[in-house]
Scaffold this motif. Sequence first.
Motif, mmCIF file in Angstrom:
data_model
loop_
_atom_site.group_PDB
_atom_site.id
_atom_site.type_symbol
_atom_site.label_atom_id
_atom_site.label_comp_id
_atom_site.label_asym_id
_atom_site.label_seq_id
_atom_site.Cartn_x
_atom_site.Cartn_y
_atom_site.Cartn_z
ATOM 1 N N MET A 1 0.846 -1.171 0.000
ATOM 2 C CA MET A 1 0.000 0.000 0.000
ATOM 3 C C MET A 1 0.895 1.239 0.000
ATOM 4 N N THR A 2 0.569 2.193 -0.847
ATOM 5 C CA THR A 2 1.343 3.425 -0.949
ATOM 6 C C THR A 2 0.863 4.432 0.086
ATOM 7 N N ILE A 3 1.816 5.024 0.784
ATOM 8 C CA ILE A 3 1.523 6.038 1.795
ATOM 9 C C ILE A 3 2.082 7.372 1.307
ATOM 10 N N TYR A 4 1.278 8.419 1.399
ATOM 11 C CA TYR A 4 1.664 9.746 0.940
ATOM 12 C C TYR A 4 1.866 10.686 2.127
ATOM 13 N N PRO A 5 3.065 11.266 2.261
ATOM 14 C CA PRO A 5 3.265 12.280 3.299
ATOM 15 C C PRO A 5 2.725 13.625 2.793
ATOM 16 N N ILE A 6 1.787 14.231 3.531
ATOM 17 C CA ILE A 6 1.179 15.484 3.074
ATOM 18 C C ILE A 6 1.162 16.523 4.189
ATOM 19 N N THR A 7 1.024 17.785 3.754
ATOM 20 C CA THR A 7 0.882 18.907 4.671
ATOM 21 C C THR A 7 -0.229 19.811 4.142
ATOM 22 N N VAL A 8 -1.103 20.256 5.039
ATOM 23 C CA VAL A 8 -2.199 21.157 4.686
ATOM 24 C C VAL A 8 -2.007 22.439 5.487
ATOM 25 N N PHE A 57 -2.605 22.497 -0.181
ATOM 26 C CA PHE A 57 -2.352 21.074 -0.001
ATOM 27 C C PHE A 57 -1.082 20.718 -0.770
ATOM 28 N N ARG A 58 -0.133 20.050 -0.102
ATOM 29 C CA ARG A 58 1.090 19.663 -0.812
ATOM 30 C C ARG A 58 1.632 18.363 -0.250
ATOM 31 N N MET A 59 2.272 17.624 -1.133
ATOM 32 C CA MET A 59 2.956 16.426 -0.676
ATOM 33 C C MET A 59 4.313 16.864 -0.163
ATOM 34 N N THR A 60 4.687 16.348 0.992
ATOM 35 C CA THR A 60 5.967 16.717 1.578
ATOM 36 C C THR A 60 7.013 15.676 1.235
ATOM 37 N N ASN A 61 8.237 16.048 1.378
ATOM 38 C CA ASN A 61 9.343 15.159 1.064
ATOM 39 C C ASN A 61 9.745 14.397 2.313
ATOM 40 N N SER A 112 10.626 15.000 -3.852
ATOM 41 C CA SER A 112 9.573 15.675 -3.088
ATOM 42 C C SER A 112 8.196 15.305 -3.602
ATOM 43 N N ARG A 113 8.093 15.080 -4.905
ATOM 44 C CA ARG A 113 6.784 14.877 -5.510
ATOM 45 C C ARG A 113 6.419 13.421 -5.758
ATOM 46 N N ASP A 114 7.394 12.536 -5.824
ATOM 47 C CA ASP A 114 7.155 11.175 -6.281
ATOM 48 C C ASP A 114 7.342 10.165 -5.157
ATOM 49 N N VAL A 115 6.235 9.614 -4.677
ATOM 50 C CA VAL A 115 6.284 8.644 -3.584
ATOM 51 C C VAL A 115 7.013 7.373 -4.026
ATOM 52 N N ARG A 116 6.819 6.970 -5.304
ATOM 53 C CA ARG A 116 7.515 5.762 -5.789
ATOM 54 C C ARG A 116 9.016 5.952 -5.750
ATOM 55 N N LEU A 117 9.499 7.141 -6.098
ATOM 56 C CA LEU A 117 10.931 7.422 -6.033
ATOM 57 C C LEU A 117 11.408 7.383 -4.580
ATOM 58 N N GLN A 118 10.610 7.906 -3.671
ATOM 59 C CA GLN A 118 10.975 7.864 -2.256
ATOM 60 C C GLN A 118 11.115 6.417 -1.790
ATOM 61 N N LYS A 119 10.212 5.542 -2.246
ATOM 62 C CA LYS A 119 10.291 4.128 -1.884
ATOM 63 C C LYS A 119 11.521 3.462 -2.516
ATOM 64 N N ARG A 120 11.838 3.831 -3.768
ATOM 65 C CA ARG A 120 13.019 3.272 -4.433
ATOM 66 C C ARG A 120 14.290 3.663 -3.676
ATOM 67 N N LEU A 121 14.372 4.910 -3.259
ATOM 68 C CA LEU A 121 15.536 5.353 -2.495
ATOM 69 C C LEU A 121 15.599 4.649 -1.146
ATOM 70 N N GLU A 122 14.456 4.429 -0.549
ATOM 71 C CA GLU A 122 14.421 3.719 0.734
ATOM 72 C C GLU A 122 14.923 2.283 0.561
ATOM 73 N N ARG A 123 14.568 1.631 -0.560
ATOM 74 C CA ARG A 123 15.056 0.271 -0.829
ATOM 75 C C ARG A 123 16.571 0.256 -1.022
ATOM 76 N N GLN A 124 17.131 1.368 -1.499
ATOM 77 C CA GLN A 124 18.584 1.494 -1.657
ATOM 78 C C GLN A 124 19.224 1.949 -0.349
ATOM 79 N N ASP A 125 18.429 2.002 0.712
ATOM 80 C CA ASP A 125 18.856 2.410 2.047
ATOM 81 C C ASP A 125 19.294 3.877 2.092
ATOM 82 N N ILE A 126 18.728 4.690 1.210
ATOM 83 C CA ILE A 126 18.961 6.140 1.230
ATOM 84 C C ILE A 126 17.752 6.754 1.914
ATOM 85 N N ARG A 127 17.914 7.158 3.156
ATOM 86 C CA ARG A 127 16.803 7.666 3.953
ATOM 87 C C ARG A 127 16.820 9.191 4.062
ATOM 88 N N ASN A 128 17.833 9.798 3.463
ATOM 89 C CA ASN A 128 17.962 11.250 3.479
ATOM 90 C C ASN A 128 18.462 11.670 2.103
#
Length: 190
Positions: A1-8, A57-61, A112-128
């Motif tokens: 399941m995809t989770i989106y970090p957002i800020t309002v 409304f914006r997706m946060t990084n 900042s905009r792409d949750v899939r990219l954030q997940k790909r980086l997380e799989r590469q153990d890049i958390r920052n």
Amino acid sequence: MTIYPITVSGVCLREKTVRKKLSRYGLINDGIDFSGQVTKRKYKKIQKYCEEVGLTFRMTNALGRRRTDYRRRFFQAHKPDLGKRYFCVYCGRLLKRDKVTVDHLYPIGCASRDVRLQKRLERQDIRNINDPRNLVAACQPCNSRKGDRMGLWILRGKLGRHKGFWMLLILLGLTAIVGAGMYIFTLMPL
């Protein structure tokens, strides 16, 4: 399941009904904004609600923002490739340390905009986003041309970060030059 970090955020957050509705969606008030991580279904509902009442409304990084010390962190983690010089990961140009432009291989704007990219980086153990594994040496022209692009630039950057790749290309180039010279030499009349 995809989770989106957002800020309002917005002026309407002062209204009790708006605050209550955003809380029901699972967002938390930090005193200024409402933020949280939501599913795709909730993401769309919250986005629609924000448009109706005039909230921003914006997706946060989830990977963070550009730090001011990322250049220092790059040089601490990466030794020069050849002598005191670094290869530009995109074109192979040798650069002195003061001429190196440190580039984020995966651009901050895309992350900042792409949750899939954030997940790909997380799989590469890049958390920052400022992780030294996401930082590469580049010359100014290549860094400017790349900008916020990905695609082949990522492939070039991943290959180019290995000095053996550039050494092999140099060797192949020299071999081609010598081979061409030998061929021309055999064509010359004695």
